[in-house]
Scaffold this active site. Structure first.
Site, mmCIF file in Angstrom:
data_model
loop_
_atom_site.group_PDB
_atom_site.id
_atom_site.type_symbol
_atom_site.label_atom_id
_atom_site.label_comp_id
_atom_site.label_asym_id
_atom_site.label_seq_id
_atom_site.Cartn_x
_atom_site.Cartn_y
_atom_site.Cartn_z
ATOM 1 N N LYS A 1 0.837 -1.206 0.000
ATOM 2 C CA LYS A 1 0.000 0.000 0.000
ATOM 3 C C LYS A 1 0.877 1.264 0.000
ATOM 4 O O LYS A 1 2.098 1.179 0.215
ATOM 5 C CB LYS A 1 -0.911 -0.041 1.230
ATOM 6 C CG LYS A 1 -1.933 -1.200 1.218
ATOM 7 C CD LYS A 1 -2.808 -1.120 2.456
ATOM 8 C CE LYS A 1 -3.854 -2.209 2.500
ATOM 9 N NZ LYS A 1 -4.738 -2.076 3.684
ATOM 10 N N HIS B 1 -1.811 -5.382 1.375
ATOM 11 C CA HIS B 1 -3.084 -6.063 1.116
ATOM 12 C C HIS B 1 -2.780 -7.449 0.561
ATOM 13 O O HIS B 1 -1.849 -7.607 -0.232
ATOM 14 C CB HIS B 1 -3.912 -5.290 0.069
ATOM 15 C CG HIS B 1 -5.064 -6.104 -0.440
ATOM 16 N ND1 HIS B 1 -6.260 -6.197 0.242
ATOM 17 C CD2 HIS B 1 -5.176 -6.936 -1.515
ATOM 18 C CE1 HIS B 1 -7.055 -7.040 -0.410
ATOM 19 N NE2 HIS B 1 -6.412 -7.490 -1.481
ATOM 20 N N GLU C 1 -9.478 -9.972 -7.884
ATOM 21 C CA GLU C 1 -8.530 -8.868 -7.722
ATOM 22 C C GLU C 1 -7.452 -8.895 -8.807
ATOM 23 O O GLU C 1 -7.045 -7.842 -9.304
ATOM 24 C CB GLU C 1 -7.921 -8.920 -6.302
ATOM 25 C CG GLU C 1 -8.978 -8.611 -5.251
ATOM 26 C CD GLU C 1 -8.571 -8.888 -3.814
ATOM 27 O OE1 GLU C 1 -7.431 -9.337 -3.569
ATOM 28 O OE2 GLU C 1 -9.409 -8.653 -2.926
HETATM 29 P P1 IDP Z 1 -7.615 -7.032 5.250
HETATM 30 O O1 IDP Z 1 -6.855 -5.928 4.536
HETATM 31 O O2 IDP Z 1 -6.794 -7.619 6.376
HETATM 32 O O3 IDP Z 1 -8.189 -8.064 4.316
HETATM 33 P P2 IDP Z 1 -10.302 -5.923 5.552
HETATM 34 O O4 IDP Z 1 -11.238 -6.230 6.697
HETATM 35 O O5 IDP Z 1 -10.671 -6.442 4.199
HETATM 36 O O6 IDP Z 1 -8.848 -6.341 6.003
HETATM 37 O O7 IDP Z 1 -10.213 -4.324 5.481
HETATM 38 C C1 IDP Z 1 -9.610 -3.698 4.375
HETATM 39 C C2 IDP Z 1 -8.737 -2.559 4.842
HETATM 40 O O8 IDP Z 1 -9.564 -1.539 5.414
HETATM 41 C C3 IDP Z 1 -7.753 -2.921 5.956
HETATM 42 O O9 IDP Z 1 -6.557 -3.473 5.478
HETATM 43 C C4 IDP Z 1 -7.522 -1.590 6.640
HETATM 44 O O10 IDP Z 1 -6.480 -0.850 6.006
HETATM 45 C C5 IDP Z 1 -8.841 -0.863 6.423
HETATM 46 N N1 IDP Z 1 -9.629 -0.886 7.663
HETATM 47 C C6 IDP Z 1 -10.248 -1.950 8.220
HETATM 48 N N2 IDP Z 1 -10.868 -1.600 9.352
HETATM 49 C C7 IDP Z 1 -10.622 -0.273 9.537
HETATM 50 C C8 IDP Z 1 -11.006 0.682 10.533
HETATM 51 O O11 IDP Z 1 -11.693 0.383 11.512
HETATM 52 N N3 IDP Z 1 -10.547 1.967 10.333
HETATM 53 C C9 IDP Z 1 -9.777 2.334 9.263
HETATM 54 N N4 IDP Z 1 -9.411 1.459 8.311
HETATM 55 C C10 IDP Z 1 -9.814 0.184 8.440
#
Ligand code: IDP
Length: 131
Positions: free
Chosen positions: A9, A115, A126
């Site tokens: 990222k 990611h 993706e």
């Molecule tokens: P992942 O990246 O581990 O798969 P996901 O639940 O798909 O996690 O969430 C996508 C991205 O959204 C996360 O990597 C993180 O950067 C962001 N994110 C998740 N929860 C929060 C939050 O509560 N506040 C701000 N950003 C968040």
């Protein structure tokens, strides 16, 4: 052979962690089959993170992921989707184990460096979106 989509990222690119991350995947035994530096459009970001569109942090997430270049990659290998998730550590770096990428290099959930696809279905979607 299984494939996954991994992306350094904008925070990881700015902090010059591309080499470190590529090296960890190579040393684990995975094969890098494609990679590119790119700046994501808002449209692609909104599509990629579509499952979070109703979350309060969605706007912040799209702003952040489009804020600078990312390094998008396709990695191949046995159980690479699940193994990559383990190597990345939990979404919130405060819970991520030392030794994982997020556990070693991140402190904030919004800026968690990397990611990786969460299933083989997500990986397919993706890879098609980014490559
Ligand atoms: P992942 O990246 O581990 O798969 P996901 O639940 O798909 O996690 O969430 C996508 C991205 O959204 C996360 O990597 C993180 O950067 C962001 N994110 C998740 N929860 C929060 C939050 O509560 N506040 C701000 N950003 C968040």
């Amino acid at each position: 052979m299984e494939k996954t989509f991994i992306m350094v990222k904008p925070d990881g690119v700015k902090r010059q962690l591309i080499g470190e991350i590529v090296s960890r995947f190579e040393k684990r035994g995975f094969l890098l089959t494609d990679a590119k530096m790119m700046t994501i459009s808002r449209e692609t970001a909104e599509n990629h993170y579509g499952e979070h569109s109703d979350k309060p942090f969605f706007g912040e997430l799209v702003d952040f992921i489009t804020s600078g270049p990312v390094f998008a990659m396709i990695w191949e290998g046995e159980n690479v989707v699940e193994n990559a998730r383990t190597m990345m550590g939990t979404t919130n770096p405060k819970d991520a184990a030392p030794g994982s990428i997020r556990g070693d290099y991140a402190v904030n959930v919004g800026q968690n460096i990397i990611h990786g696809s969460d299933s083989t279905e997500s990986a397919e979607r993706e890879i098609a979106l980014f490559f």
